[in-house]
Design a protein around this motif. Structure first.
Motif, short mmCIF file in Angstrom:
data_model
loop_
_atom_site.label_atom_id
_atom_site.label_comp_id
_atom_site.label_asym_id
_atom_site.label_seq_id
_atom_site.Cartn_x
_atom_site.Cartn_y
_atom_site.Cartn_z
N ALA A 11 -53.42 -5.29 -21.71
CA ALA A 11 -53.09 -4.29 -20.68
C ALA A 11 -51.83 -4.69 -19.92
CB ALA A 11 -54.26 -4.13 -19.72
N PHE A 12 -51.69 -5.99 -19.65
CA PHE A 12 -50.49 -6.48 -18.96
C PHE A 12 -49.23 -6.14 -19.76
CE2 PHE A 12 -47.32 -9.90 -19.01
CZ PHE A 12 -46.85 -9.84 -17.70
N PHE A 13 -49.24 -6.42 -21.05
CA PHE A 13 -48.06 -6.18 -21.88
C PHE A 13 -47.81 -4.68 -22.07
CE2 PHE A 13 -48.79 -10.62 -23.23
CZ PHE A 13 -47.50 -11.10 -23.06
N ILE A 14 -48.88 -3.89 -22.16
CA ILE A 14 -48.70 -2.44 -22.32
C ILE A 14 -48.03 -1.86 -21.08
CG2 ILE A 14 -49.92 -0.24 -22.41
CD1 ILE A 14 -51.91 -1.51 -24.31
N ILE A 15 -48.49 -2.24 -19.90
CA ILE A 15 -47.89 -1.72 -18.65
C ILE A 15 -46.44 -2.17 -18.55
CG2 ILE A 15 -47.96 -1.82 -16.13
CD1 ILE A 15 -50.99 -2.10 -16.35
N PHE A 16 -46.18 -3.42 -18.89
CA PHE A 16 -44.81 -3.94 -18.82
C PHE A 16 -43.89 -3.19 -19.77
CE2 PHE A 16 -41.48 -6.76 -20.38
CZ PHE A 16 -40.90 -7.19 -19.21
N LEU A 17 -44.31 -3.03 -21.02
CA LEU A 17 -43.46 -2.39 -22.03
C LEU A 17 -43.28 -0.90 -21.77
CD1 LEU A 17 -44.73 -4.22 -25.24
CD2 LEU A 17 -42.59 -4.61 -24.00
N VAL A 18 -44.35 -0.22 -21.33
CA VAL A 18 -44.25 1.21 -21.02
C VAL A 18 -43.26 1.44 -19.89
CG1 VAL A 18 -45.50 3.13 -19.96
CG2 VAL A 18 -46.50 1.93 -21.90
N THR A 19 -43.36 0.61 -18.84
CA THR A 19 -42.45 0.75 -17.70
C THR A 19 -41.01 0.47 -18.12
OG1 THR A 19 -44.22 -0.01 -16.23
CG2 THR A 19 -41.99 0.00 -15.34
N LEU A 20 -40.80 -0.57 -18.92
CA LEU A 20 -39.45 -0.92 -19.35
C LEU A 20 -38.87 0.15 -20.27
CD1 LEU A 20 -37.22 -3.07 -19.34
CD2 LEU A 20 -38.34 -4.13 -21.32
N PHE A 21 -39.66 0.63 -21.21
CA PHE A 21 -39.17 1.63 -22.17
C PHE A 21 -38.76 2.92 -21.47
CE2 PHE A 21 -40.14 5.35 -24.83
CZ PHE A 21 -39.23 5.14 -25.86
N PHE A 22 -39.63 3.45 -20.63
CA PHE A 22 -39.32 4.72 -19.97
C PHE A 22 -38.27 4.56 -18.89
CE2 PHE A 22 -43.21 5.98 -22.05
CZ PHE A 22 -42.97 7.30 -22.38
N GLY A 23 -38.07 3.33 -18.40
CA GLY A 23 -36.97 3.10 -17.48
C GLY A 23 -35.63 3.11 -18.18
N LEU A 24 -35.59 2.62 -19.41
CA LEU A 24 -34.35 2.60 -20.18
C LEU A 24 -34.06 3.93 -20.87
CD1 LEU A 24 -34.72 -0.90 -21.90
CD2 LEU A 24 -33.08 -0.29 -20.12
N LEU A 25 -35.08 4.74 -21.06
CA LEU A 25 -34.94 6.00 -21.79
C LEU A 25 -33.87 6.93 -21.21
CD1 LEU A 25 -36.06 7.52 -24.23
CD2 LEU A 25 -37.78 8.53 -22.71
N PRO A 26 -33.74 7.05 -19.87
CA PRO A 26 -32.73 7.97 -19.34
C PRO A 26 -31.30 7.66 -19.78
CG PRO A 26 -34.28 7.37 -17.63
CD PRO A 26 -34.59 6.51 -18.81
N CYS A 27 -31.01 6.40 -20.07
CA CYS A 27 -29.66 6.04 -20.51
C CYS A 27 -29.28 6.81 -21.78
CB CYS A 27 -29.58 4.54 -20.77
SG CYS A 27 -29.85 3.53 -19.29
N CYS A 28 -30.28 7.10 -22.61
CA CYS A 28 -30.02 7.85 -23.85
C CYS A 28 -30.21 9.34 -23.65
CB CYS A 28 -30.96 7.36 -24.95
SG CYS A 28 -30.84 5.59 -25.32
#
Length: 317
Positions: A11-28
């Motif tokens: 759960a820790f890694f899922i929350i971390f990766l989900v937050t990071l991925f959707f935070g970077l998504l706007p750049c594209c």
């Protein structure tokens, strides 16, 4: 390894990766939006998803966290033969709610200035908001993109927060401000680390991940306007993602080291419950329904609540 501990680590890694991925998504995404015909639809999708997340958060707070917090505190008091009949759990839940409310009011007050608190928009701030879209080079195209960003981010970030970000000249100051306002995410993730069954962990993970998708995407949209380089943006999002997920590890430490009493765990879970109520009513439902009375949004909110209610039936005593 204990399966419950393993699920919390996942759960820790899922929350971390989900937050990071959707935070970077706007750049594209923003680049694609410059020539896209579905800008309004994207805003609508985010807004409707936010309503579903609101139902999920409300169900999680009412059916899982509040009930479990009250049960844990009562069992701890009974084990100590306590005769206290004061509503300790309810007061602690309210305390968690007010902690986040006080934090946001104080920070917004500091950022706006002593004479200009949250929600008190003056003429100068409105002028800045309108003038923000006017840039010297490529004025029309950039203004168009900014309009899209405003629509998209309206479903994930407080209007006061977005206004302060736009007014702030210092990237460091804006970054610290957003991170400080994100401290409540520690309490959200803390609730995951405090759970004592695998089903409860995954039910909370569902709620938190939905909320993180929307918020991190919106924060990424806003902060890329302030942080001009990709390195700064990546550093900010790494800290932001870690802040979103570190609560899981804190909860694990509290429950697994054996030194914390059941009363302490119950009280901490009550504080986290107050945080969930704050997010539900102040950050999601208030924004989505204050100026819109959409039946579809209401239906999605009810569906989100029903999903959590359905998961509750799967729990075993």
């Amino acid at each position: 390894m204990d399966p419950l501990v393993g699920n919390k680590i996942v759960a820790f890694f899922i929350i971390f990766l989900v937050t990071l991925f959707f935070g970077l998504l706007p750049c594209c995404v923003v680049r694609c939006l410059q020539a896209s015909l579905i800008r309004g639809r994207i805003h609508s999708v985010i807004s409707h998803l936010n309503c579903f997340a609101g139902g999920v958060f409300l169900g999680t707070a009412m059916l899982h966290l509040l009930a479990e917090s009250e049960e844990g505190v009562r069992e701890a008091l009974d084990a100590r033969n306590s005769t206290i009949h004061y509503p300790i759990t309810e007061v602690t839940v309210s305390g968690g709610f007010f902690i986040i409310l006080i934090l946001e009011v104080v920070l917004l007050r500091i950022m706006h200035g002593v004479g200009h608190g949250p929600g008190e928009k003056n003429d100068s701030s409105q002028k800045i908001g309108h003038g923000y879209k006017r840039l010297e080079d490529g004025k029309n195209m950039v203004a168009d993109v900014k309009e899209v960003e405003d629509h998209l981010s309206a479903s994930g970030v407080h209007d006061d927060v977005r206004e302060v970000i736009k007014e702030t000249r210092s990237p460091l100051r804006a970054s610290l401000f957003v991170l400080a306002l994100s401290l409540h995410m520690i309490f959200e993730a803390l609730a995951v680390g405090l759970q004592n069954t695998e089903l409860q962990v995954w039910a909370l993970l569902l709620a938190i991940s939905l909320h993180k998708c929307i918020v991190s995407f919106s924060v990424g949209l806003e902060m890329q306007q302030i942080l001009e380089t990709r390195c700064k943006m990546a550093a900010f999002l790494l800290v932001f993602s870690l802040l979103s997920s570190v609560g899981v590890l804190l909860g694990m430490l509290i429950t697994e080291n054996g030194t914390s009493s059941s009363l302490t765990i119950g009280l901490l879970q009550s504080v986290a419950t107050g945080t969930f109520f704050y997010v539900t009513f102040f950050e999601i439902l208030q924004r989505e329904f204050s100026h819109c009375h959409s039946i579809t949004k209401l239906f999605l909110c009810l569906i989100g609540y029903a999903v959590i209610a359905g998961l509750k039936t799967l729990e075993k005593d």
